[in-house]
Write an enzyme that holds these catalytic residues in place. Sequence first.
Site, PDB file in Angstrom:
ATOM      1  N   ILE A 137      41.789  31.858  -0.123  1.00  0.00           N
ATOM      2  CA  ILE A 137      40.928  32.912  -0.577  1.00  0.00           C
ATOM      3  C   ILE A 137      39.957  33.301   0.718  1.00  0.00           C
ATOM      4  CG2 ILE A 137      40.596  32.088  -3.005  1.00  0.00           C
ATOM      5  CD1 ILE A 137      38.202  30.382  -2.227  1.00  0.00           C
ATOM      6  N   ASP A 138      39.201  34.393   0.566  1.00  0.00           N
ATOM      7  CA  ASP A 138      38.756  34.920   2.028  1.00  0.00           C
ATOM      8  C   ASP A 138      37.771  34.076   2.484  1.00  0.00           C
ATOM      9  OD1 ASP A 138      40.399  36.828   1.657  1.00  0.00           O
ATOM     10  OD2 ASP A 138      39.284  38.282   0.666  1.00  0.00           O
ATOM     11  N   LYS A 139      37.094  34.116   3.596  1.00  0.00           N
ATOM     12  CA  LYS A 139      36.162  33.382   4.126  1.00  0.00           C
ATOM     13  C   LYS A 139      35.016  33.332   3.368  1.00  0.00           C
ATOM     14  CE  LYS A 139      32.940  33.390   8.394  1.00  0.00           C
ATOM     15  NZ  LYS A 139      32.647  34.143   9.461  1.00  0.00           N
ATOM     16  N   ARG A 237      39.141  42.662  -4.289  1.00  0.00           N
ATOM     17  CA  ARG A 237      38.485  43.621  -3.728  1.00  0.00           C
ATOM     18  C   ARG A 237      39.134  44.962  -3.339  1.00  0.00           C
ATOM     19  NH1 ARG A 237      37.486  40.160   1.918  1.00  0.00           N
ATOM     20  NH2 ARG A 237      36.098  41.755   2.365  1.00  0.00           N
TER      21      ARG A 237
END
Length: 303
Positions: A137-139, A237
């Site tokens: 998962i993204d930062k 997103r």
Amino acid sequence: MSTYNYEVTEEQAKKRIDKLLAEQLEEVSRSQIQLWIEQGHVTVNSKEVKANYKCQAGDNIQWSIPETEPLQVEAENIPLHILYEDADVLVVNKPRGVVVHPSAGHETGTLVNALLHHCNDLSGINGIERPGIVHRIDKDTSGLLVVAKNDYAHIHLSKQLSEKRVERKYEAIVHGAIPHEKGLVEAPIGRDPKDRQRMAVTEKGKPAITHFRVIERFPDYTHIECALETGRTHQIRVHMKYIGYPLLGDPKYGPRKTWDTNGQILHAKKLGFLHPRKKEWMEFETELPEYFTEVLEQIKKTY
């Protein structure tokens, strides 16, 4: 060295072997698979092939995962929020602002650095920079991840991901009031041809499917739950931007005038998978983190 077998189905006939394996082992890069093929670690019907070999129905693909070199990533004593751990898997709740694995500009302080301090028995399939990492998962996205502690677990979890058998549910806040109660976005995602640092819905992209439902609606925002069938980079997103409801606070895909929230309001809240060795279905769920609930409260006060 671990060895695995796979039989090609009728639907997969005529696919390149490197592409087929990349689809089955979702978090192993195609370039890594091509290297395995070049080094002779992949055979079809007991014969070595090239990466462009077109598979035939009934082909028996056998691949061996080569021994990995000693991990060079530094172990760091960083606190971990672990929900579950046994000899095969580890489920962790990643905080916002933490990168999953080392990369250019993020050599330290990552989840992998913390995992290596916690335990040194992580799968080596993804190389020395991504030990144990099955999915990411993204930062600036928080939430649940399953980590593989050995290659056996990694292969089985990757197969579940590629076959869409892992349950992954997120909660997010988006710009705009979504008028319907639920929806489905099915649109391929790939690199944005105008900006290689971004992803976009594009004809040449990989298949991507996101389900969503409204949890709470406000005049200018909507609190939603998203369920992933696929796991493309920045999928939620990109898909929500594509249908006109970008995530609140998203610096990459949101509107120029969005909230200053240090990143998108997105949390991986639920995770379910079949345990690779016990063959039992396991489910995990977390509370919404403070940054998320604070934004919700601010929105509620506004109206």
